[in-house]
Design a protein around this motif. Structure first.
Motif, short mmCIF file in Angstrom:
data_model
loop_
_atom_site.label_atom_id
_atom_site.label_comp_id
_atom_site.label_asym_id
_atom_site.label_seq_id
_atom_site.Cartn_x
_atom_site.Cartn_y
_atom_site.Cartn_z
N LYS A 61 0.83 -1.20 0.00
CA LYS A 61 0.00 0.00 0.00
C LYS A 61 0.87 1.26 0.00
CE LYS A 61 -4.24 1.40 2.21
NZ LYS A 61 -5.15 1.14 3.32
N ASN A 62 1.98 1.21 0.77
CA ASN A 62 2.90 2.32 0.84
C ASN A 62 3.58 2.56 -0.50
OD1 ASN A 62 4.28 4.40 1.97
ND2 ASN A 62 5.71 3.14 3.11
N ILE A 63 3.96 1.49 -1.18
CA ILE A 63 4.59 1.60 -2.50
C ILE A 63 3.60 2.18 -3.50
CG2 ILE A 63 5.55 0.28 -4.43
CD1 ILE A 63 6.82 -1.57 -2.28
N ALA A 64 2.37 1.71 -3.46
CA ALA A 64 1.34 2.23 -4.37
C ALA A 64 1.13 3.72 -4.14
CB ALA A 64 0.04 1.47 -4.18
N GLN A 65 1.13 4.15 -2.89
CA GLN A 65 0.98 5.57 -2.57
C GLN A 65 2.13 6.38 -3.13
OE1 GLN A 65 -1.66 6.91 -1.04
NE2 GLN A 65 -0.83 8.96 -1.13
N ARG A 66 3.35 5.85 -3.02
CA ARG A 66 4.53 6.55 -3.55
C ARG A 66 4.46 6.66 -5.07
NH1 ARG A 66 9.64 4.06 -0.24
NH2 ARG A 66 9.05 4.88 1.78
N VAL A 67 4.02 5.59 -5.72
CA VAL A 67 3.91 5.60 -7.19
C VAL A 67 2.88 6.65 -7.60
CG1 VAL A 67 3.17 4.28 -9.20
CG2 VAL A 67 4.68 3.24 -7.51
N THR A 89 1.97 9.36 -5.97
CA THR A 89 2.55 10.68 -5.72
C THR A 89 3.55 11.03 -6.81
OG1 THR A 89 2.25 10.39 -3.35
CG2 THR A 89 3.81 12.09 -4.04
N TRP A 90 4.40 10.07 -7.17
CA TRP A 90 5.41 10.31 -8.23
C TRP A 90 4.71 10.62 -9.55
CZ3 TRP A 90 6.54 7.78 -12.83
CH2 TRP A 90 7.71 8.16 -13.45
N MET A 91 3.69 9.84 -9.91
CA MET A 91 2.97 10.05 -11.18
C MET A 91 2.31 11.43 -11.21
SD MET A 91 1.19 6.37 -11.95
CE MET A 91 0.09 7.09 -13.12
N THR A 92 1.75 11.82 -10.07
CA THR A 92 1.09 13.12 -9.99
C THR A 92 2.07 14.24 -10.29
OG1 THR A 92 -0.46 12.28 -8.37
CG2 THR A 92 -0.20 14.66 -8.47
N LYS A 93 3.26 14.14 -9.71
CA LYS A 93 4.26 15.19 -9.90
C LYS A 93 4.86 15.15 -11.30
CE LYS A 93 5.38 15.64 -5.06
NZ LYS A 93 6.32 15.39 -3.98
N ILE A 149 -5.72 11.26 -9.20
CA ILE A 149 -4.77 10.15 -9.07
C ILE A 149 -4.81 9.55 -7.68
CG2 ILE A 149 -2.31 9.55 -9.14
CD1 ILE A 149 -3.54 10.02 -11.87
N MET A 150 -4.90 10.37 -6.65
CA MET A 150 -4.81 9.87 -5.28
C MET A 150 -6.18 9.61 -4.66
SD MET A 150 -1.56 12.11 -4.12
CE MET A 150 -1.19 11.12 -2.69
#
Length: 94
Positions: free
Chosen positions: A3-9, A11-15, A24-25
């Motif tokens: 879940k943490n990795i998915a959240q990071r991905v 956030t990265w995609m959004t930026k 996205i989130m």
């Protein structure tokens, strides 16, 4: 962990892709017009309503709106428009 990795991905995609974070989130989008209207998109359901309080379910937690003389002007599965005198908007981690 996953879940943490998915959240990071997300956030990265959004930026990197310059996409709106609420899309996205999966976050609620809240628009207020002064203290008299509030429009909330991307909620998960109405949990409670009175003329002084509205409680909405979010993907993560709840949104509590306090005030006076509330009237629901529009309600759709993931959108709500509320009219009245808005005093507080609170996120609850429940």
């Amino acid at each position: 962990m996953a879940k943490n990795i998915a959240q990071r991905v997300r956030t990265w995609m959004t930026k990197k892709m310059d996409l709106p974070e609420d899309v996205i989130m999966d976050l609620p989008r809240i628009t207020m017009i002064g203290q008299i209207h509030i429009y909330i998109e991307n909620h998960r359901g109405l949990l409670g309503f009175s003329d002084r309080e509205v409680r909405l379910l979010l993907k993560q937690g709840q949104l509590l709106i306090k005030g006076d003389s509330f009237v629901i002007k529009t309600i759709l599965p993931e959108e709500i428009m509320l009219e009245g005198k808005i005093g507080e908007v609170l996120y609850l981690d429940e």
